[in-house]
Design a protein around this motif. Structure first.
Motif, PDB file in Angstrom:
ATOM      1  N   ILE A 152       0.812  -1.171   0.054  1.00 19.61           N
ATOM      2  CA  ILE A 152       0.109   0.069  -0.119  1.00 19.61           C
ATOM      3  C   ILE A 152       0.954   1.254   0.083  1.00 19.61           C
ATOM      4  N   SER A 153       0.522   2.301  -0.756  1.00 24.67           N
ATOM      5  CA  SER A 153       1.383   3.386  -0.686  1.00 24.67           C
ATOM      6  C   SER A 153       1.110   4.510   0.258  1.00 24.67           C
ATOM      7  N   LEU A 154       2.176   5.167   0.622  1.00 25.27           N
ATOM      8  CA  LEU A 154       1.932   6.210   1.569  1.00 25.27           C
ATOM      9  C   LEU A 154       0.825   7.125   1.460  1.00 25.27           C
ATOM     10  N   GLU A 155       0.780   7.538   0.002  1.00 17.13           N
ATOM     11  CA  GLU A 155      -0.566   8.225  -0.319  1.00 17.13           C
ATOM     12  C   GLU A 155      -1.932   7.821   0.118  1.00 17.13           C
ATOM     13  N   SER A 156      -1.783   6.346  -0.104  1.00 16.30           N
ATOM     14  CA  SER A 156      -3.041   5.778   0.325  1.00 16.30           C
ATOM     15  C   SER A 156      -3.153   5.712   1.958  1.00 16.30           C
ATOM     16  N   LEU A 157      -2.264   5.460   2.382  1.00 19.94           N
ATOM     17  CA  LEU A 157      -2.363   5.524   3.974  1.00 19.94           C
ATOM     18  C   LEU A 157      -2.807   6.736   4.531  1.00 19.94           C
ATOM     19  N   ALA A 158      -2.156   7.821   3.853  1.00 15.87           N
ATOM     20  CA  ALA A 158      -2.467   9.168   4.367  1.00 15.87           C
ATOM     21  C   ALA A 158      -3.854   9.358   4.023  1.00 15.87           C
ATOM     22  N   ALA A 159      -4.475   9.052   2.961  1.00 15.88           N
ATOM     23  CA  ALA A 159      -6.064   9.239   2.549  1.00 15.88           C
ATOM     24  C   ALA A 159      -6.736   8.676   3.533  1.00 15.88           C
ATOM     25  N   GLN A 160      -6.389   7.254   3.935  1.00 15.55           N
ATOM     26  CA  GLN A 160      -7.125   6.501   4.678  1.00 15.55           C
ATOM     27  C   GLN A 160      -7.259   7.221   6.148  1.00 15.55           C
ATOM     28  N   GLY A 161      -6.128   7.584   6.684  1.00  9.36           N
ATOM     29  CA  GLY A 161      -5.944   8.279   8.126  1.00  9.36           C
ATOM     30  C   GLY A 161      -6.284   9.808   7.999  1.00  9.36           C
ATOM     31  N   ASP A 162      -6.720  10.291   6.823  1.00  8.23           N
ATOM     32  CA  ASP A 162      -7.159  11.564   6.858  1.00  8.23           C
ATOM     33  C   ASP A 162      -5.933  12.606   7.207  1.00  8.23           C
ATOM     34  N   LEU A 163      -4.802  12.284   6.645  1.00  7.01           N
ATOM     35  CA  LEU A 163      -3.612  12.759   7.022  1.00  7.01           C
ATOM     36  C   LEU A 163      -2.977  13.367   5.823  1.00  7.01           C
TER      37      LEU A 163
END
Length: 68
Positions: free
Chosen positions: A32-43
């Motif tokens: 999973i990309s950091l971009e996806s993780l950021a979007a999932q965590g609202d960060l």
């Protein structure tokens, strides 16, 4: 960029990055990309980068021989 790639780039154990990103260290690795993780965590990516920087600095301070 994936959390595993980040760990390899910083030469730290994957758990350091997984913990910084609030990922389950016992779960199988995910691509999973950091971009996806950021979007999932609202960060923002900057917020994730700050977490990674803090975690890497703490790990290196606690493991000076392993971080060379």
């Amino acid at each position: 960029m994936t959390p595993r790639y980040v760990a390899q780039s910083y030469r730290v154990p994957p758990e350091v990055i997984q913990n910084a990103l609030d990922l389950d260290v016992d779960a199988p690795p995910r691509r999973i990309s950091l971009e996806s993780l950021a979007a999932q965590g609202d960060l923002t990516l900057n917020e994730l980068q700050s977490r990674v920087d803090t975690a890497v600095a703490a790990w290196r301070a606690a493991n000076p021989r392993r971080s060379q």
